[in-house]
Design an enzyme around this catalytic site. Structure first.
Site, PDB file in Angstrom:
ATOM      1  N   THR A 104       0.850  -1.190   0.000  1.00 40.90           N
ATOM      2  CA  THR A 104       0.000   0.000   0.000  1.00 40.90           C
ATOM      3  C   THR A 104       0.888   1.244   0.000  1.00 40.90           C
ATOM      4  O   THR A 104       1.915   1.284   0.682  1.00 40.90           O
ATOM      5  CB  THR A 104      -0.884  -0.022   1.274  1.00 40.90           C
ATOM      6  OG1 THR A 104      -1.611  -1.248   1.285  1.00 40.90           O
ATOM      7  CG2 THR A 104      -1.852   1.138   1.288  1.00 40.90           C
ATOM      8  N   CYS A 286      -1.472  -9.639   2.299  1.00 43.75           N
ATOM      9  CA  CYS A 286      -2.414  -9.487   1.181  1.00 43.75           C
ATOM     10  C   CYS A 286      -3.768  -8.902   1.534  1.00 43.75           C
ATOM     11  O   CYS A 286      -4.219  -7.960   0.880  1.00 43.75           O
ATOM     12  CB  CYS A 286      -2.627 -10.845   0.517  1.00 43.75           C
ATOM     13  SG  CYS A 286      -1.132 -11.448  -0.270  1.00 43.75           S
TER      14      CYS A 286
END
Ligand code: NAD
Ligand code: UDX
Length: 475
Positions: A104, A286
């Site tokens: 991210t 994930c």
């Protein structure tokens, strides 16, 4: 899409994988094991990681996965190679997997939600520069839907130079393996998904998997469906965990048992029994990243209600971690300052050495903030990793200063329990399912608490040994 159709043969003999991480390493090891006639070279910028993959002692591989040492042992030096020579491996490859990290974004537009695609872009540029002849470029990393457009743009910009024979096809082939079961997931996948627009490239990749995967399990879609299916699969799986964790809290409040509820609903064939184990919240590299990415993409396309729906899965997960840390403090008379708490398990799940987004990080940080001394034991996670995750070096309780939280690593549950007020189980390692309760009780302070965030311990045996017990979801 075939950027140029000038290629004549798609026979694959040489494979390059960029990224020797948790996905690239095990995935290429299984491909090389099942296709001994191929040359599979896994490359990485991280020389230390490559050296570890090449270590003659297979117990020192950088990724711990049950069965992986045997697979690497069979294939390495025959069809499987690990190298830092990225350009050379790309130049001789017919097919290049991009298996680099896509975390991210931490800054700039979309920070905290969007995927940081800088490693994907860098590796695509490297392929564009170093490839020769026709190269199939396969997105193995989990990527936002429509990333293949950017990959194609980068690759096509490199065409038309001096090397007119340089052509590319781009495919999406997301990986569905779960850590801890990577080898068996790769050897017996529920499905292999291939998205693309160039039928010859799709069939070339499908024929690779066909060496060990049944034809009906090899699914073909367009690029965008393939990219989006990966985000969707992870969102659905994570949603189940947040759903069962929300019901676990409700069970604790009402006297129901979440394991009974999970069994009762899981026997409905429309719901199914898997992924209904309540715990300290989902971790791993994930789930959170991919849902946040889905949220970001929904917002980008103006689908605000859809974004809010998925965002709640992450919010519930954050709440679950916080509520466990708060509950430990409350039960220990409202303060853990200076108290020793034995933390059993730091990895985000059993059978892996991976701690990325492990619930243990958040729960331990909250307890450190409250001034606790944490005696951490995990069968696979080293002290250096825990120090990075907690942002502070280990320190023995005797040398810990004042009311600041501190932690130390212990070799066994017994060592961690020595002098502790509580045991906190955060990872479902098999060894923690049958702990020596009377022995543990004998070395702990009283009243001794067991906080079992995975509900794996024998609660009756712990109670019989004198423990006060809290288990997730058991009212
Ligand atoms: P990882 O961080 O373990 O490995 C990525 C590797 O890529 C690193 O070793 C890094 O040094 C290397 N790298 C980055 N840029 C490079 C470059 N330009 N050249 C050479 N090497 C480079 O990541 P991972 O867990 O293997 O995940 C990889 C991708 O697969 C991610 O998109 C992830 O979302 C996805 N995925 C992960 C899992 C999982 O269980 N970990 C499962 C399915 C999919
Ligand atoms: C996940 C997906 O399962 C996999 O298909 C994808 O390729 C990558 O992301 P992974 O994160 O490695 O795999 O492990 P997974 O087994 O999905 O567990 C993720 C987290 O959920 C762990 O923290 C695990 O403890 C937790 N979990 C899982 C639960 O709390 N309860 C469950 O019932 C299942």
């Amino acid at each position: 899409m075939t950027i140029s159709a000038s290629h004549s043969s798609l026979g694959i003999t040489n494979i390059c994988c960029i990224g020797a991480g948790y996905v690239g390493g095990p995935t290429m090891a299984v491909i090389a094991d099942r296709c001994p006639h191929l040359t599979v070279t896994v490359v990485d910028l991280n020389a230390e990681r490559i050296a570890a993959w090449n270590d003659p002692d297979l117990s020192l591989l950088p990724v711990f996965e049950p069965g992986l040492d045997a697979v690497v042992g069979r294939a390495r030096g025959r069809s499987l190679f690990f190298s830092t020579a990225v350009d050379e491996a790309i130049a001789s490859a017919d097919l290049v997997f991009l298996s680099v990290n896509t975390p991210t974004k931490t800054r700039g537009a979309g920070a905290g939600r969007a995927s940081d695609l800088r490693w994907v872009e860098a590796s695509a540029r490297q392929v564009a520069a170093a490839a020769t002849g026709h190269t199939i470029v396969v997105e193995k990393s989990t990527l936002p839907v429509r990333t293949a457009e950017a990959v194609k743009a980068i690759l096509s910009a490199s065409q038309g130079g001096t090397d007119s024979s340089k052509t590319f096809s781009v495919l999406s082939n997301p990986e569905f393996l779960a850590e801890g079961t990577a080898v068996s997931d790769l050897e017996n996948p529920d499905r292999v998904l291939i998205g693309g627009e160039d039928p010859a490239a799709i069939e070339a990749l499908a024929s690779l998997y066909a060496h060990w995967v049944a034809p009906e399990r090899i699914l073909r879609t367009n690029l965008w469906s393939s990219e989006l299916s990966k985000l969707t699969a992870n969102a659905f799986l994570a949603q189940r965990i947040s759903s069962i964790n929300s019901i676990a809290a409700f069970c604790e409040a009402t006297g129901a048992d979440v394991q009974d509820v999970a069994r009762a609903i899981g026997t409905d064939s429309r719901i199914g029994p898997r992924f209904l184990q309540s715990g300290p919240g989902f971790g791993g590299s994930c789930f959170q990243k991919d849902i946040l990415n889905l949220v970001y993409l929904c917002q980008h396309y103006g689908l605000h209600e859809v974004a809010a729906y998925w965002e709640q899965v992450v919010a519930l997960n954050d709440w679950q971690k916080q509520r466990i840390a708060r509950l430990v403090v409350q039960r220990l008379f409202g303060t853990v300052s200076g108290k020793r708490i034995a933390v059993l398990g730091f990895a985000f799940k059993a059978d892996t050495n991976d701690t990325r987004e492990a619930p243990a990080i958040h729960i331990c940080r909250d307890l450190l903030e409250e001034g606790a001394h944490l005696a951490i034991h995990d069968p696979k996670v080293p002290a250096t990793q825990i120090a990075r995750d907690l942002g502070q070096a280990p320190q023995h309780a005797s040398s810990a200063l004042g009311r600041d939280g501190s932690w130390e690593l212990c070799d066994s549950p017994m060592e961690a329990a020595n002098g502790a007020d509580a045991l906190l189980i955060l990872t479902e390692w098999t060894a923690f399912r049958s702990l020596p309760w009377p022995d543990l009780a004998a070395v702990m302070r009283r009243p001794s608490w067991l906080f079992d965030a995975r509900a794996i311990a024998d609660a009756d045996a712990a109670r019989a040994a004198g423990f006060q017990v809290w288990q997730v979801g058991r009212g």
